[in-house]
Write a protein that holds these residues in place. Structure first.
Motif, PDB file in Angstrom:
ATOM      1  N   ASN A 132       7.998  34.730  -4.682  1.00  0.00           N
ATOM      2  CA  ASN A 132       6.581  34.492  -4.484  1.00  0.00           C
ATOM      3  C   ASN A 132       6.176  34.736  -3.049  1.00  0.00           C
ATOM      4  OD1 ASN A 132       4.127  33.732  -5.768  1.00  0.00           O
ATOM      5  ND2 ASN A 132       5.233  32.116  -6.856  1.00  0.00           N
ATOM      6  N   GLU A 133       4.874  34.662  -2.820  1.00  0.00           N
ATOM      7  CA  GLU A 133       4.331  34.716  -1.464  1.00  0.00           C
ATOM      8  C   GLU A 133       4.762  33.465  -0.707  1.00  0.00           C
ATOM      9  OE1 GLU A 133      -0.067  34.611   0.713  1.00  0.00           O
ATOM     10  OE2 GLU A 133       0.059  34.839  -1.456  1.00  0.00           O
ATOM     11  N   ASN A 134       5.074  33.636   0.551  1.00  0.00           N
ATOM     12  CA  ASN A 134       5.361  32.507   1.432  1.00  0.00           C
ATOM     13  C   ASN A 134       4.038  32.130   2.090  1.00  0.00           C
ATOM     14  OD1 ASN A 134       6.776  30.568   2.788  1.00  0.00           O
ATOM     15  ND2 ASN A 134       7.737  31.980   4.227  1.00  0.00           N
ATOM     16  N   ARG A 135       3.361  31.144   1.547  1.00  0.00           N
ATOM     17  CA  ARG A 135       2.021  30.786   1.999  1.00  0.00           C
ATOM     18  C   ARG A 135       2.049  30.259   3.429  1.00  0.00           C
ATOM     19  NH1 ARG A 135      -1.556  29.626  -2.314  1.00  0.00           N
ATOM     20  NH2 ARG A 135      -3.068  29.685  -0.655  1.00  0.00           N
ATOM     21  N   PRO A 136       1.053  30.627   4.244  1.00  0.00           N
ATOM     22  CA  PRO A 136       1.030  30.124   5.625  1.00  0.00           C
ATOM     23  C   PRO A 136       0.702  28.638   5.658  1.00  0.00           C
ATOM     24  CG  PRO A 136      -0.914  31.458   5.181  1.00  0.00           C
ATOM     25  CD  PRO A 136      -0.040  31.544   3.964  1.00  0.00           C
ATOM     26  N   CYS A 137       1.345  27.938   6.584  1.00  0.00           N
ATOM     27  CA  CYS A 137       1.078  26.518   6.779  1.00  0.00           C
ATOM     28  C   CYS A 137       1.088  26.242   8.284  1.00  0.00           C
ATOM     29  CB  CYS A 137       2.119  25.662   6.056  1.00  0.00           C
ATOM     30  SG  CYS A 137       3.791  25.889   6.675  1.00  0.00           S
ATOM     31  N   ARG A 138       0.899  25.017   8.670  1.00  0.00           N
ATOM     32  CA  ARG A 138       0.759  24.676  10.091  1.00  0.00           C
ATOM     33  C   ARG A 138       2.078  24.671  10.846  1.00  0.00           C
ATOM     34  NH1 ARG A 138       2.326  19.915  11.802  1.00  0.00           N
ATOM     35  NH2 ARG A 138       2.850  18.293  10.328  1.00  0.00           N
ATOM     36  N   TYR A 139       3.220  24.554  10.167  1.00  0.00           N
ATOM     37  CA  TYR A 139       4.506  24.416  10.855  1.00  0.00           C
ATOM     38  C   TYR A 139       4.873  25.613  11.740  1.00  0.00           C
ATOM     39  CZ  TYR A 139       4.844  20.369   7.852  1.00  0.00           C
ATOM     40  OH  TYR A 139       4.585  19.186   7.219  1.00  0.00           O
ATOM     41  N   PRO A 140       4.633  26.858  11.323  1.00  0.00           N
ATOM     42  CA  PRO A 140       4.898  27.959  12.245  1.00  0.00           C
ATOM     43  C   PRO A 140       4.076  27.849  13.531  1.00  0.00           C
ATOM     44  CG  PRO A 140       4.711  28.798  10.032  1.00  0.00           C
ATOM     45  CD  PRO A 140       4.289  27.349   9.984  1.00  0.00           C
ATOM     46  N   GLY A 141       2.885  27.264  13.425  1.00  0.00           N
ATOM     47  CA  GLY A 141       2.047  27.072  14.614  1.00  0.00           C
ATOM     48  C   GLY A 141       2.729  26.224  15.671  1.00  0.00           C
ATOM     49  N   ASP A 142       3.538  25.253  15.238  1.00  0.00           N
ATOM     50  CA  ASP A 142       4.270  24.416  16.195  1.00  0.00           C
ATOM     51  C   ASP A 142       5.231  25.266  17.017  1.00  0.00           C
ATOM     52  OD1 ASP A 142       2.920  22.271  15.074  1.00  0.00           O
ATOM     53  OD2 ASP A 142       4.623  21.624  13.838  1.00  0.00           O
ATOM     54  N   GLU A 143       5.904  26.197  16.373  1.00  0.00           N
ATOM     55  CA  GLU A 143       6.844  27.074  17.085  1.00  0.00           C
ATOM     56  C   GLU A 143       6.095  28.050  17.992  1.00  0.00           C
ATOM     57  OE1 GLU A 143      10.554  28.013  18.287  1.00  0.00           O
ATOM     58  OE2 GLU A 143      10.120  26.464  16.799  1.00  0.00           O
TER      59      GLU A 143
END
Length: 194
Positions: A132-143
């Motif tokens: 499936n699609e890997n939906r964007p979430c806020r956690y990558p924003g932390d990195e």
């Protein structure tokens, strides 16, 4: 019987990443040159395994921690989509490892929009199936904030329909930077009762 259809679309692997540190809670992965994937995934990556624990993505199906089949073994992103994300976040540089990439490919248009059950066949021998699609979430924003403070909050909007795919290994084999990637598609249909 389902017959997959080879397409004329061929991409190439531009980068590979992994993170073997199970105790590392960040999404970050580090660059590697090649990998031999098994039915458990990339041996070099902490997401390898035949079984995973159900998390928030499966809250409507199973209680947290329930053992389920791991269909999120390997994350694939598009070089073109990563450039789009970088430009829309107004960043001078963007590393796919910051958001947990395992494989970056170039030349497959709209990679994130590939339907489930699509196959990606690598010239070094491995074959992956799109879950499936890997939906964007806020956690990558932390990195991202670790590299560009305050910019991470832009990630979800910039990465919508461009965050890549989660896949599982259908055929063991190698994957290396520079490999060609052939795309095979399943028959497409829409379920009329959804």
């Amino acid at each position: 019987m389902t017959i997959l259809n080879p397409t004329k679309i061929t991409g190439s692997v531009t980068a590979l990443y992994a993170n073997s540190d199970a105790g590392d809670e960040s999404l970050a992965t580090r660059r590697i040159d090649r990998s031999t994937v098994t039915f458990e995934g990339m041996a070099e990556d902490r997401h390898a395994g035949l079984v995973a624990e159900a998390d928030v993505r499966f809250r409507r199906q199973y209680p947290a921690g329930t053992p389920i089949r791991n269909t999120r073994q390997i994350t694939i992103l598009s070089a073109e989509d990563l450039d789009h994300i970088r430009r829309h976040m107004d960043l001078p540089r963007f590393d796919a490892g910051w958001i947990g990439a395992n494989i970056v490919v170039a030349g497959i248009p709209d990679l994130t929009l590939l339907p489930p059950s699509s196959r990606l066949l690598f010239s070094s021998g491995a074959a992956l199936v799109v879950d499936n699609e890997n939906r964007p979430c806020r956690y990558p924003g932390d990195e991202i904030d670790k590299h560009y403070p305050g910019k991470g909050k832009r990630f979800v909007k910039a990465a919508t329909n461009r965050r890549g795919l989660v896949t599982w290994v259908e055929k063991e084999g190698g994957i290396a930077t520079g490999d060609q990637v052939a795309l095979h598609l399943p028959p497409l249909r829409v379920y009329p009762h959804a």
